[in-house]
Design an enzyme around this catalytic site. Structure first.
Site, PDB file in Angstrom:
ATOM      1  N   ARG A 124       0.851  -1.204   0.000  1.00 35.49           N
ATOM      2  CA  ARG A 124       0.000   0.000   0.000  1.00 35.49           C
ATOM      3  C   ARG A 124       0.885   1.253   0.000  1.00 35.49           C
ATOM      4  O   ARG A 124       0.607   2.227  -0.673  1.00 35.49           O
ATOM      5  CB  ARG A 124      -0.957  -0.007   1.204  1.00 35.49           C
ATOM      6  N   TYR A 181     -16.121  16.915 -15.063  1.00 35.41           N
ATOM      7  CA  TYR A 181     -16.645  15.548 -15.079  1.00 35.41           C
ATOM      8  C   TYR A 181     -17.691  15.385 -13.955  1.00 35.41           C
ATOM      9  O   TYR A 181     -17.484  15.866 -12.835  1.00 35.41           O
ATOM     10  CB  TYR A 181     -15.477  14.571 -14.913  1.00 35.41           C
ATOM     11  N   ASP A 225      -7.139  19.006 -13.935  1.00 34.60           N
ATOM     12  CA  ASP A 225      -7.455  17.683 -14.463  1.00 34.60           C
ATOM     13  C   ASP A 225      -7.110  17.730 -15.953  1.00 34.60           C
ATOM     14  O   ASP A 225      -7.770  18.398 -16.738  1.00 34.60           O
ATOM     15  CB  ASP A 225      -8.947  17.379 -14.239  1.00 34.60           C
ATOM     16  N   LYS A 227      -8.264   6.586 -19.140  1.00 31.62           N
ATOM     17  CA  LYS A 227      -8.519   7.087 -20.481  1.00 31.62           C
ATOM     18  C   LYS A 227      -7.275   6.880 -21.372  1.00 31.62           C
ATOM     19  O   LYS A 227      -6.919   5.763 -21.639  1.00 31.62           O
ATOM     20  CB  LYS A 227      -8.947   8.549 -20.399  1.00 31.62           C
TER      21      LYS A 227
HETATM   22  C1  LIG Z   1     -12.047  14.327 -17.055  1.00 31.96           C
HETATM   23  C2  LIG Z   1     -12.253  13.199 -16.117  1.00 31.96           C
HETATM   24  N1  LIG Z   1     -11.693  13.247 -14.899  1.00 31.96           N
HETATM   25  C3  LIG Z   1     -11.860  12.240 -14.009  1.00 31.96           C
HETATM   26  C4  LIG Z   1     -12.593  11.117 -14.307  1.00 31.96           C
HETATM   27  C5  LIG Z   1     -12.744  10.021 -13.299  1.00 31.96           C
HETATM   28  O1  LIG Z   1     -11.903   8.954 -13.622  1.00 31.96           O
HETATM   29  P1  LIG Z   1     -12.183   7.410 -13.281  1.00 31.96           P
HETATM   30  O2  LIG Z   1     -13.397   7.000 -14.036  1.00 31.96           O
HETATM   31  O3  LIG Z   1     -10.931   6.736 -13.725  1.00 31.96           O
HETATM   32  O4  LIG Z   1     -12.399   7.322 -11.795  1.00 31.96           O
HETATM   33  C6  LIG Z   1     -13.170  11.007 -15.583  1.00 31.96           C
HETATM   34  C7  LIG Z   1     -13.962   9.802 -15.931  1.00 31.96           C
HETATM   35  O5  LIG Z   1     -14.671   9.732 -16.910  1.00 31.96           O
HETATM   36  C8  LIG Z   1     -13.009  12.079 -16.500  1.00 31.96           C
HETATM   37  O6  LIG Z   1     -13.557  12.036 -17.732  1.00 31.96           O
END
Ligand SMILES: Cc1ncc(COP(=O)(O)O)c(C=O)c1O
Length: 381
Positions: free
Chosen positions: A46, A98, A169, A194
């Site tokens: 961990r 998101y 992000d 992604k």
């Molecule tokens: C721009 C963005 N940030 C964060 C996330 C969250 O990621 P995760 O689905 O890997 O938890 C997503 C998920 O679609 C996203 O599109």
């Protein structure tokens, strides 16, 4: 070394016993220590694990950053970073982030005594009017699903002077197209599910940064929250990254061809893509990134039946997510952004005829032909 070379050769070096070209999947939860006063680098997975350390090193290297953390999901990365704030703090978040981020900010932060405010256009915000309690600004650029672009240099200049953490992000672009730390941002987060993973076969998140003190705190939180990336997915992620530059070039080339088709065919009331001349974010995007990626949204003209259109597609799959080799499309109002209240969806323009595309690396003409045949079936309602 250039990005393409680093994507393949960064990471931990061979342990000089087996000489494999790849770092193995170390599945040990615990590691044997030499003696009571002699602890090795790895103690318990961990806290740190060699396969995870490998991918964390690669990702930091690609970003030109000092530190990297790999988490179980993108949301684990985002919640890890929000763990830096404490009761009484306030954070600003750009609207149309998101849906999961919105859910976290609006539902979880207040239970910790942290206030939040959604800001519709950070570029227009008069920074001198910002509340003194603001300790963090969280930005997704380009944003989801309307691809708004936020000027990161402008924000960073302000946050540096005012002791505010600037968090970005960077999921839609990755460090291949945009390096927020170089623009003055403090912390970059990713859903590595992604483009970094790239094959829609894993969930992962990443956090990268340069600051020593923030790194110490995040290391503590990473180990304490425990949402770390497992060794199998760490391996898959490192494997995916080797082809990230190649894939992104093709993703973007296809996207440009599809947008050209959509524009010429005149099927959309609006096209949201920062790489398209005339889009509001076009100039800022050119100034802070080397590409615009492969996600875009359109508002389909009302003469097309959106349901028929989506159901008639044969190559494009109706699914949330993006960044995999296959082309996907989704309906943000009922899928990725269903957590937004109806008034917020209306205010932001996440309308019922809005479709978000995530373009894959198939043959561009096949994708165009798929759109054409589905449009023909959906016309004239
Ligand atoms: C721009 C963005 N940030 C964060 C996330 C969250 O990621 P995760 O689905 O890997 O938890 C997503 C998920 O679609 C996203 O599109």
């Amino acid at each position: 070394m250039k990005y393409e070379t680093k994507a393949i050769h960064s990471g931990l070096s061979d342990d000089h016993t087996i000489h494999g070209v790849n770092v193995p999947i170390h599945v040990s939860s615990t590691f044997i220590q030499k003696g009571l006063d002699e602890f090795g680098e790895y103690v318990y997975s961990r806290g740190s694990n060699p396969t995870r350390k490998n991918v964390e090193t690669i990702v930091a290297d690609l970003e030109g950053a000092t530190y990297g953390f790999a988490t179980a999901t993108g949301m684990a990365a985002i919640s890890l970073v929000f763990g830096l704030f404490k009761s009484g703090d306030k954070v600003l978040v750009n609207s149309n982030v998101y849906g999961g981020t919105y859910r976290y900010v609006s539902d979880i932060l207040p239970t910790h005594g942290i206030e939040y405010e959604m800001v519709s256009d950070l570029n227009k915000l008069d920074l001198n009017t910002i509340d003194k309690d603001v300790k963090g600004i969280f930005v997704e650029t380009p944003s989801n699903p309307l691809l708004d672009v936020t000027d990161l240099r402008r924000l960073a200049e302000f946050t540096k002077k005012n002791d505010i953490l600037l968090i970005v992000d960077n999921t839609f672009l990755t460090s291949y197209f945009q390096k927020p730390l170089d623009l003055g941002v403090d912390i970059v987060v990713y859903s590595a599910t992604k483009y970094y993973g790239g094959h829609s076969d894993l969930l992962a998140g990443l956090v990268v940064l340069n600051d020593d003190a923030l790194n110490e705190r995040l290391k503590f939180l990473h180990n304490t929250y425990g949402g770390v990336l497992n060794p199998f997915d760490s391996f898959l992620l490192a494997r995916g990254i080797k082809t990230l530059p190649l894939r992104l070039e093709k993703h973007q080339e296809n996207t440009e061809k599809l947008i050209e088709f959509i524009d010429k065919a005149d099927i959309a009331e609006a096209i949201y893509y920062p790489g398209l001349k005339g889009n509001e974010g076009y100039e800022i995007q050119r100034n802070q990134a080397t590409g615009s990626g492969a996600v875009f949204s359109i508002r389909l003209k009302k003469e097309y039946d959106i349901k028929k259109f989506i159901n008639s597609l044969e190559i494009f799959a109706l699914a949330v997510s993006l960044g995999g080799v296959e082309s996907l499309l989704c309906h943000p109002a009922t899928m990725t952004h269903e957590s937004y209240p109806k008034e917020l969806l209306d205010k932001l323009g996440i309308a019922d005829n809005l479709i978000r595309f995530a373009i894959g690396i198939e043959d561009a003409q096949d994708l165009i032909d798929d759109l054409k045949q589905a449009l023909d079936k959906a016309k004239g309602r």
